[in-house]
Scaffold this motif. Structure first.
Motif, PDB file in Angstrom:
ATOM      1  N   UNK A 159       1.003  -0.853   0.021  1.00 46.12           N
ATOM      2  CA  UNK A 159       0.416  -0.204   0.165  1.00 46.12           C
ATOM      3  C   UNK A 159       1.027   1.326   0.061  1.00 46.12           C
ATOM      4  N   UNK A 160       2.202   1.196   1.088  1.00 45.11           N
ATOM      5  CA  UNK A 160       2.537   2.246   1.208  1.00 45.11           C
ATOM      6  C   UNK A 160       3.705   2.108  -0.536  1.00 45.11           C
ATOM      7  N   UNK A 166      -2.574  10.704   3.500  1.00 44.78           N
ATOM      8  CA  UNK A 166      -3.724   9.887   3.953  1.00 44.78           C
ATOM      9  C   UNK A 166      -3.296   8.224   4.081  1.00 44.78           C
ATOM     10  N   UNK A 167      -2.586   7.695   3.853  1.00 43.07           N
ATOM     11  CA  UNK A 167      -1.976   5.702   3.843  1.00 43.07           C
ATOM     12  C   UNK A 167      -1.646   7.111   5.388  1.00 43.07           C
ATOM     13  N   UNK A 168      -0.487   7.568   5.810  1.00 44.56           N
ATOM     14  CA  UNK A 168      -0.021   7.817   6.691  1.00 44.56           C
ATOM     15  C   UNK A 168      -1.041   8.030   7.959  1.00 44.56           C
ATOM     16  N   UNK A 211      -9.610   3.246   4.223  1.00 43.50           N
ATOM     17  CA  UNK A 211      -9.378   4.733   3.609  1.00 43.50           C
ATOM     18  C   UNK A 211      -8.938   5.589   2.443  1.00 43.50           C
ATOM     19  N   UNK A 212      -7.531   5.150   1.761  1.00 46.07           N
ATOM     20  CA  UNK A 212      -7.786   5.149   0.615  1.00 46.07           C
ATOM     21  C   UNK A 212      -8.414   5.678  -0.556  1.00 46.07           C
ATOM     22  N   UNK A 245      -8.271  12.337   6.149  1.00 47.13           N
ATOM     23  CA  UNK A 245      -7.586  10.919   6.948  1.00 47.13           C
ATOM     24  C   UNK A 245      -8.663  10.609   7.600  1.00 47.13           C
ATOM     25  N   UNK A 246      -8.334  11.172   8.405  1.00 46.96           N
ATOM     26  CA  UNK A 246      -8.685  10.231   9.999  1.00 46.96           C
ATOM     27  C   UNK A 246      -9.719   9.892  10.492  1.00 46.96           C
TER      28      UNK A 246
END
Length: 389
Positions: A309-310, A323-325, A352-353, A378-379
């Motif tokens: 994913x990263x 957003x990933x983080x 979420x992504x 994102x959170x």
């Protein structure tokens, strides 16, 4: 000899504690301007007194009275709150060691950059969340960003004096974490206690979980991309359980250069604090004759989807890493709180992504402030995903 002035952001954490050891071990070379923490007033006061700091700051205002009382009569100034953290980061100094964990470190680290300070960066989220904007800010304020993570510090040393056009690829190594040899079913049901038992490094809870999922290595790829301007297709990961080789560069002629050292964060920290010179440290040198055999293997994207994913977020760009983080921080906190299983961490991040993409949020943050706004979005989305688990 003129002392080098140092400020430490996040002095009570794992990297902060290693930094304190380096500074305390050579008081003739360093004068400590300020030290900060989020809530641990008692430990911060001890550190401030040990290092003879001018100021100590807690981010949590409710911890101020404890800090003030612990420092009473020492002459060390006590302060609290988010604005006080930013002010401490901007105080006249020569280098700021940024070791605050997570996106919370972005704002005070940016304050240090805006003040024109060199930053020894151990907070990877500054680059994961706001890479382009953060590095642009550093260029505009003539601030050197000195990589303190062991892998990025290794690359920093390896490429010194080389021509980037001669390098074909850059490889970061990963220990593989505590689940390197586990099957997918066992990994999915791992407990927080098992995930926190890192086989090599002694780290804080969040980064230990990221190491167990291999998300940490994915975040480091994103960080390396921004730090050194490396194209995503030239970045590699190899699992290296012994954690003695920290990074490698492969030149166009096939030659591979590697940086080796004991698994001790004080080594890269000292390299940054003394930069551009080197100095002796009490860290024991690696004895290769006594070292174990070195082994390397490819990471398994099926058992460790967080790394995939990263890598996908890095290739996509456009705010995906931010957003990933943010989603990962929410998912890791939920796992540590026994609210979701280990196997759900990567799934929450991926969903979420996808949700952020549907809402049109995957845009490159134009500034550090914009990155923090996107991090908040994102959170929000990650919490929605979490509640559906």
């Amino acid at each position: 000899m003129t002392q080098r002035r140092v400020t430490v952001l996040g002095a009570t954490g794992s990297v902060g504690s290693s930094t304190v050891d380096v500074l305390a071990g050579d008081p003739e070379s360093f004068a400590v301007v300020a030290v900060t923490a989020q809530t641990n007033a008692a430990k911060l006061a001890e550190i401030a007194k040990r290092l003879k700091a001018k100021r100590a700051v807690v981010g949590d205002p409710s911890a101020y009275e404890d800090l003030r009382a612990a420092l009473e009569g020492t002459g060390i100034e006590a302060a609290a709150g988010a604005s006080a953290l930013d002010e401490a980061a901007a105080m006249p100094t020569d280098v700021v060691l940024s070791a605050i964990v997570g996106a919370a470190g972005l704002k005070p680290t940016a304050a240090a950059v805006r003040a024109g300070h060199d930053v020894a960066l151990a907070n990877k989220e500054c680059l994961v969340c706001a890479g382009e904007a953060f590095m642009d800010l550093a260029r505009r304020h003539d601030a050197n960003i000195l990589p303190t993570d062991s892998e990025h510090n290794a690359i920093f040393q390896l490429i010194d004096g080389t021509d980037a056009a001669d390098i074909g690829s850059y490889t970061l190594t990963a220990s593989g974490g505590p689940f390197r040899t586990w099957d997918a079913e066992a990994i999915a049901s791992a407990t927080p206690e098992q995930a926190l038992k890192h086989p090599t490094w002694s780290m804080g809870a969040k980064i230990s979980i990221d190491s167990a999922t291999l998300m940490n290595k994915g975040l480091e790829l994103i960080e390396a991309h921004h730090l050194f301007g490396i194209a995503p297709d030239r970045l590699r990961v190899l699992v290296h359980p012994q954690s003695l080789v920290h990074a490698m560069v492969t030149f166009l002629d096939g030659s591979i250069h590697a940086e080796l050292g004991a698994a001790d964060m004080r080594r890269p920290i000292a390299h940054c604090l003394y930069w551009p010179r080197r100095s002796r440290t009490p860290i024991k040198s690696l004895d290769l004759s006594a070292a174990p055999s070195l082994s390397f293997e490819q990471p398994d994207p099926e058992r460790f989807p967080a790394l995939r994913l990263a890598q996908e977020a890095l290739r996509r760009g456009q705010g995906a890493a931010t957003v990933l983080n943010g989603a990962n921080e929410v998912a890791v906190a939920a796992f540590l709180g026994h609210r979701v299983p280990f196997g759900s961490i990567a799934r929450i991040v991926e969903e979420t992504l996808m949700a952020a993409d549907r809402e049109g949020l995957l845009q490159v943050p134009a500034s550090v402030e914009a990155a923090l706004v996107l991090d908040g979005e994102a959170r929000r989305l990650a919490v929605d995903v979490l509640e559906r688990q």
